[in-house]
Design a protein around this motif. Structure first.
Motif, short mmCIF file in Angstrom:
data_model
loop_
_atom_site.label_atom_id
_atom_site.label_comp_id
_atom_site.label_asym_id
_atom_site.label_seq_id
_atom_site.Cartn_x
_atom_site.Cartn_y
_atom_site.Cartn_z
N TYR A 35 0.84 -1.20 0.00
CA TYR A 35 0.00 0.00 0.00
C TYR A 35 0.88 1.25 0.00
CZ TYR A 35 -3.66 -3.33 1.23
OH TYR A 35 -4.53 -4.39 1.22
N GLN A 39 -2.25 5.68 1.34
CA GLN A 39 -3.21 4.63 1.73
C GLN A 39 -2.97 4.21 3.18
OE1 GLN A 39 -2.20 1.95 -1.51
NE2 GLN A 39 -4.28 2.12 -2.32
N TRP A 43 -5.66 4.60 6.27
CA TRP A 43 -6.06 3.39 6.99
C TRP A 43 -5.78 3.56 8.49
CZ3 TRP A 43 -3.45 -1.88 5.34
CH2 TRP A 43 -4.03 -2.94 6.04
N SER A 141 -12.60 -3.24 -3.32
CA SER A 141 -12.00 -1.92 -3.18
C SER A 141 -12.82 -1.18 -2.14
CB SER A 141 -12.04 -1.15 -4.50
OG SER A 141 -11.12 -1.70 -5.40
N VAL A 142 -12.15 -0.69 -1.13
CA VAL A 142 -12.84 0.05 -0.08
C VAL A 142 -12.25 1.44 0.01
CG1 VAL A 142 -13.51 -1.98 1.28
CG2 VAL A 142 -11.29 -0.93 1.68
N THR A 143 -13.10 2.40 0.34
CA THR A 143 -12.64 3.77 0.52
C THR A 143 -12.48 4.04 2.00
OG1 THR A 143 -14.01 4.38 -1.36
CG2 THR A 143 -13.06 6.17 -0.10
N ILE A 144 -11.30 4.47 2.40
CA ILE A 144 -11.05 4.85 3.78
C ILE A 144 -10.45 6.26 3.75
CG2 ILE A 144 -9.85 4.31 5.93
CD1 ILE A 144 -9.66 1.41 4.99
N ASN A 145 -11.14 7.20 4.33
CA ASN A 145 -10.65 8.58 4.37
C ASN A 145 -10.17 9.06 3.00
OD1 ASN A 145 -11.13 8.92 7.18
ND2 ASN A 145 -9.31 7.71 7.61
N ASP A 146 -11.01 8.88 2.00
CA ASP A 146 -10.77 9.33 0.62
C ASP A 146 -9.67 8.59 -0.13
OD1 ASP A 146 -12.82 11.21 0.87
OD2 ASP A 146 -11.44 12.75 1.59
N GLU A 147 -9.16 7.50 0.42
CA GLU A 147 -8.18 6.68 -0.29
C GLU A 147 -8.81 5.32 -0.61
OE1 GLU A 147 -4.96 6.96 -1.39
OE2 GLU A 147 -4.95 9.09 -0.88
N TRP A 148 -8.55 4.83 -1.81
CA TRP A 148 -9.03 3.49 -2.19
C TRP A 148 -7.99 2.46 -1.79
CZ3 TRP A 148 -13.75 2.29 -3.96
CH2 TRP A 148 -14.54 3.34 -4.44
#
Length: 168
Positions: A35, A39, A43, A141-148
């Motif tokens: 990552y 990212q 995370w 694919s997950v989005t965490i705080n605007d990051e994929w």
């Protein structure tokens, strides 16, 4: 140095700050091959709100692993059959902490009647779960705080042999 098995115990609310630190250290130091820095930071930010992080841990079956009485990892079971979190501090990586936590969650899930166990494994955790008999089912694919971020849903069929001396 003799390697002793990690001691496991249930989560207590007072553990939250330490587990948030283990969570962040694990992400920042162990996932760099899979990552990007952006990212990783997005995370790791998931634990910055310690109240919310503590509530999440308290709302699941969360176990803490310790070596020499110091917490070095934790894992949580969401519902009857999903490993939500499994994090080990980088200083304790490769010492059987993740395996001990996973063994315990698999036993608990099986004892509660789960036939399978799923996990959304990060790319750096794929081999760990594959070696334990988990099979990849789908990429996510997950989005965490605007990051994929990508992960893989993996599933393991639990041993359905009845426990001797217990109830079916």
């Amino acid at each position: 140095m003799s390697r002793s098995a990690p001691a496991l115990r249930p989560f207590l609310p007072a553990d939250t700050p330490l587990l948030a630190a283990i969570f962040a250290a694990s992400i920042m130091e162990l996932t760099g091959d899979d990552y990007s820095e952006a990212q990783q930071e997005a995370w790791a930010m998931a634990a910055e709100d310690e109240d919310a992080f503590g509530k999440k841990l308290a709302g699941q079956l969360t176990l803490i692993a310790s070596l020499q009485n110091a917490p070095v990892g934790f894992a949580s079971l969401k519902g009857p059959d999903h490993i939500d979190m499994l994090y080990v501090h980088p200083s304790a990586a490769g010492q059987g902490v993740g395996s001990a936590l996973c063994d315990a969650l698999e036993k608990i899930a099986g004892a509660r009647g789960a036939k399978t166990l799923t996990v959304d494994a990060s790319d750096n955790a794929l081999d760990f779960f594959r070696k334990r008999g988990y099979v990849a089912r789908q990429r996510n694919s997950v989005t965490i705080n605007d990051e994929w971020l990508a992960n893989t849903t993996m599933q393991k069929t639990l041993d359905s042999a009845p426990q001797r001396g217990g109830h079916a």
